[in-house]
Design a protein around this motif. Sequence first.
Motif, PDB file in Angstrom:
ATOM      1  N   GLY A 268       0.791  -1.217   0.000  1.00 16.90           N
ATOM      2  CA  GLY A 268       0.000   0.000   0.000  1.00 16.90           C
ATOM      3  C   GLY A 268       0.821   1.262   0.000  1.00 16.90           C
ATOM      4  N   GLY A 269       0.099   2.342  -0.171  1.00 15.57           N
ATOM      5  CA  GLY A 269       0.724   3.666  -0.185  1.00 15.57           C
ATOM      6  C   GLY A 269      -0.322   4.703   0.149  1.00 15.57           C
ATOM      7  N   GLY A 270      -0.590   5.586  -0.814  1.00 18.18           N
ATOM      8  CA  GLY A 270      -1.569   6.645  -0.578  1.00 18.18           C
ATOM      9  C   GLY A 270      -1.182   7.458   0.635  1.00 18.18           C
ATOM     10  N   GLU A 271      -2.152   7.691   1.507  1.00 21.13           N
ATOM     11  CA  GLU A 271      -1.900   8.488   2.717  1.00 21.13           C
ATOM     12  C   GLU A 271      -1.197   7.685   3.813  1.00 21.13           C
ATOM     13  N   HIS A 272      -0.996   6.384   3.579  1.00 25.93           N
ATOM     14  CA  HIS A 272      -0.429   5.521   4.629  1.00 25.93           C
ATOM     15  C   HIS A 272       1.078   5.332   4.518  1.00 25.93           C
ATOM     16  N   ALA A 273       1.690   5.852   3.452  1.00 33.79           N
ATOM     17  CA  ALA A 273       3.135   5.734   3.287  1.00 33.79           C
ATOM     18  C   ALA A 273       3.592   6.729   2.230  1.00 33.79           C
ATOM     19  N   ALA A 274       4.757   7.303   2.424  1.00 35.90           N
ATOM     20  CA  ALA A 274       5.294   8.240   1.439  1.00 35.90           C
ATOM     21  C   ALA A 274       5.985   7.466   0.324  1.00 35.90           C
ATOM     22  N   ASP A 275       5.929   8.013  -0.903  1.00 42.05           N
ATOM     23  CA  ASP A 275       6.701   7.472  -2.015  1.00 42.05           C
ATOM     24  C   ASP A 275       6.408   5.984  -2.270  1.00 42.05           C
ATOM     25  N   ALA A 276       5.130   5.609  -2.218  1.00 39.08           N
ATOM     26  CA  ALA A 276       4.743   4.226  -2.515  1.00 39.08           C
ATOM     27  C   ALA A 276       3.616   4.252  -3.549  1.00 39.08           C
ATOM     28  N   THR A 277       2.792   3.207  -3.594  1.00 38.15           N
ATOM     29  CA  THR A 277       1.760   3.131  -4.635  1.00 38.15           C
ATOM     30  C   THR A 277       0.732   4.263  -4.496  1.00 38.15           C
ATOM     31  N   ASP A 278       0.088   4.611  -5.620  1.00 40.27           N
ATOM     32  CA  ASP A 278      -0.995   5.603  -5.583  1.00 40.27           C
ATOM     33  C   ASP A 278      -2.240   4.991  -4.945  1.00 40.27           C
ATOM     34  N   ILE A 279      -2.551   3.750  -5.354  1.00 38.05           N
ATOM     35  CA  ILE A 279      -3.676   3.043  -4.726  1.00 38.05           C
ATOM     36  C   ILE A 279      -3.297   2.748  -3.281  1.00 38.05           C
ATOM     37  N   GLN A 280      -4.205   3.054  -2.366  1.00 40.85           N
ATOM     38  CA  GLN A 280      -3.848   3.013  -0.939  1.00 40.85           C
ATOM     39  C   GLN A 280      -3.595   1.596  -0.415  1.00 40.85           C
ATOM     40  N   GLU A 281      -4.427   0.629  -0.835  1.00 39.87           N
ATOM     41  CA  GLU A 281      -4.301  -0.718  -0.250  1.00 39.87           C
ATOM     42  C   GLU A 281      -4.543  -1.804  -1.290  1.00 39.87           C
ATOM     43  N   PHE A 282      -3.653  -2.796  -1.315  1.00 39.14           N
ATOM     44  CA  PHE A 282      -3.859  -4.042  -2.049  1.00 39.14           C
ATOM     45  C   PHE A 282      -4.157  -5.116  -1.003  1.00 39.14           C
ATOM     46  N   LEU A 283      -5.338  -5.705  -1.094  1.00 37.16           N
ATOM     47  CA  LEU A 283      -5.858  -6.534   0.001  1.00 37.16           C
ATOM     48  C   LEU A 283      -5.997  -7.993  -0.410  1.00 37.16           C
ATOM     49  N   SER A 284      -5.312  -8.853   0.284  1.00 33.28           N
ATOM     50  CA  SER A 284      -5.465 -10.293   0.069  1.00 33.28           C
ATOM     51  C   SER A 284      -6.815 -10.737   0.615  1.00 33.28           C
ATOM     52  N   ALA A 285      -7.530 -11.580  -0.156  1.00 33.04           N
ATOM     53  CA  ALA A 285      -8.892 -11.997   0.224  1.00 33.04           C
ATOM     54  C   ALA A 285      -9.031 -13.516   0.088  1.00 33.04           C
ATOM     55  N   PRO A 286      -8.796 -14.231   1.161  1.00 34.09           N
ATOM     56  CA  PRO A 286      -8.839 -15.700   1.112  1.00 34.09           C
ATOM     57  C   PRO A 286     -10.277 -16.212   1.153  1.00 34.09           C
ATOM     58  N   VAL A 287     -10.996 -16.002   0.064  1.00 33.81           N
ATOM     59  CA  VAL A 287     -12.449 -16.225   0.053  1.00 33.81           C
ATOM     60  C   VAL A 287     -12.840 -17.692   0.198  1.00 33.81           C
ATOM     61  N   GLY A 288     -11.911 -18.587  -0.141  1.00 32.67           N
ATOM     62  CA  GLY A 288     -12.270 -20.013  -0.047  1.00 32.67           C
ATOM     63  C   GLY A 288     -11.749 -20.693   1.213  1.00 32.67           C
ATOM     64  N   ALA A 289     -11.219 -19.922   2.166  1.00 32.23           N
ATOM     65  CA  ALA A 289     -10.621 -20.536   3.357  1.00 32.23           C
ATOM     66  C   ALA A 289     -11.669 -21.301   4.159  1.00 32.23           C
ATOM     67  N   PRO A 290     -11.341 -22.520   4.584  1.00 34.53           N
ATOM     68  CA  PRO A 290     -12.310 -23.309   5.344  1.00 34.53           C
ATOM     69  C   PRO A 290     -12.520 -22.801   6.770  1.00 34.53           C
ATOM     70  N   SER A 291     -11.610 -22.004   7.283  1.00 33.83           N
ATOM     71  CA  SER A 291     -11.771 -21.479   8.651  1.00 33.83           C
ATOM     72  C   SER A 291     -11.136 -20.107   8.735  1.00 33.83           C
ATOM     73  N   VAL A 292     -11.514 -19.384   9.764  1.00 33.08           N
ATOM     74  CA  VAL A 292     -10.959 -18.046   9.952  1.00 33.08           C
ATOM     75  C   VAL A 292      -9.458 -18.134  10.236  1.00 33.08           C
ATOM     76  N   GLU A 293      -9.054 -19.194  10.915  1.00 29.86           N
ATOM     77  CA  GLU A 293      -7.629 -19.393  11.194  1.00 29.86           C
ATOM     78  C   GLU A 293      -6.852 -19.583   9.886  1.00 29.86           C
ATOM     79  N   ASP A 294      -7.358 -20.441   9.007  1.00 36.26           N
ATOM     80  CA  ASP A 294      -6.707 -20.644   7.704  1.00 36.26           C
ATOM     81  C   ASP A 294      -6.636 -19.332   6.932  1.00 36.26           C
ATOM     82  N   ALA A 295      -7.691 -18.546   7.028  1.00 39.39           N
ATOM     83  CA  ALA A 295      -7.747 -17.283   6.296  1.00 39.39           C
ATOM     84  C   ALA A 295      -6.696 -16.304   6.825  1.00 39.39           C
ATOM     85  N   VAL A 296      -6.611 -16.195   8.133  1.00 41.90           N
ATOM     86  CA  VAL A 296      -5.655 -15.266   8.756  1.00 41.90           C
ATOM     87  C   VAL A 296      -4.219 -15.649   8.388  1.00 41.90           C
ATOM     88  N   PHE A 297      -3.918 -16.954   8.440  1.00 36.04           N
ATOM     89  CA  PHE A 297      -2.558 -17.390   8.108  1.00 36.04           C
ATOM     90  C   PHE A 297      -2.268 -17.241   6.617  1.00 36.04           C
TER      91      PHE A 297
END
Length: 413
Positions: free
Chosen positions: A140-169
């Motif tokens: 990420g970048g935007g307002e959250h970091a200087a001299d980084a991406t224009d888009i603020q956040e690239f977000l991983s989305a583990p949509v098929g994870a069988p559990s919240v634990e698997d998703a977090v890891f």
Amino acid sequence: LITDVRLRRILDSRGNPTVEADVLTESGGFGRAAAPSGASTGEYEAIERPPTEAIAAAREHAVSRLVGEAYAGNQREVDAILRAADGTDDFSKIGANSAVAISMAAAKAGADVLGAPLFQHLGGTFRGENFPIPLGNVVGGGEHAADATDIQEFLSAPVGAPSVEDAVFANADVHATVADLLEERGVPSGKGDEGAWAPSIDDETAFEIVDEAVSQVEAEVGFEIRFGLDVAAAEMYDADSETYEYESAGISRDPDEQIDYIAELIDEYDLVYVEDPLDENDYDGFAELTDRVGDAGAASGHDSRADRTLICGDDLFVTNTVRLEEGIDVGAANSILIKPNQIGTLTDAFDAIELATENGYDSVVSHRSGETEDATIAHLAVGTDAPFIKTGAVGGERTAKLNELIRIADDAT
Ligand code: PGA
Ligand code: ZN
């Protein structure tokens, strides 16, 4: 019955002061919560006051109305008192930071009195058995970091994870894999405010790297992982020229070009989530984009809670039911970001989630870029059966929430 409300300044993750509240009750109940703080704040958010002033004002106007008057377990009563004590629409008197800290601390005290976990106190026994899919900020970048991406956040989305634990890891894995890929390319990188990598690369390169990292981890774990964005477009919108300024790429896009660009990105990268793709005043642009892409993914056989591309309003809706109503009327999005401190109380956040759900909008409960160890939002997401939670991938103030989700799932199953 609430017997005391104590307020103090503590540190947030950026090293800034924020408000912490303790709520004590007659029967020995105790709750403690702290306000988070944004950097890319929406124009229509409730007002955060400097903590010293917010604390003084809350002591003067709100505390005496709560002590000896309200039950901590009666959230609507507590929050109505906070609103009445403040007397403004946007908590500009006692500060939304004091309000939300007290509101969340009261909820915890209420749960403590009942001897129930917070998510159960908030959601009740019929809350359902789903767990939110965590969206993990990996670049990420935007307002959250200087001299980084224009888009603020690239977000991983583990949509098929069988559990919240698997998703977090899985999200932590994607974060680590991004670091490997950056190193392979010889790109040095620090981290932004939310713990995402903040390399000095353009958005195009970030897409390549995140796409590759997600594919690699997907192959390892054997369930579907997609990714999404928080464009935070209001931060790049120039109202005078009516263009979106991608400064690191040196590109300027007018609103039509912006809509085309986002639609192309959704198509090319099979994005499952796009937050704030347009300026916070552009309901019509949001509606046009949602009309074009809001069903993308629905028919593609994706097997998860994420069966369409979410167009999510953060700065657009600011967790405010009035703004959400306007959005619903024109079809501006199909999901809403829920940040309790944008609106000031848990009751308001609840009402926004309820209105969203009734209208087929998915709620995404969210952290702020400035956070503390407070994990209330993990309970809010579970208690309201929110399909998503956005609370980072790594870093202590982020893992406070992610680890709490794992514990809640462990206790509940
Ligand atoms: P903020 O950013 O907490 O700095 O406002 C988070 C977001 O835009 O979602
Ligand atoms: Zn956002």
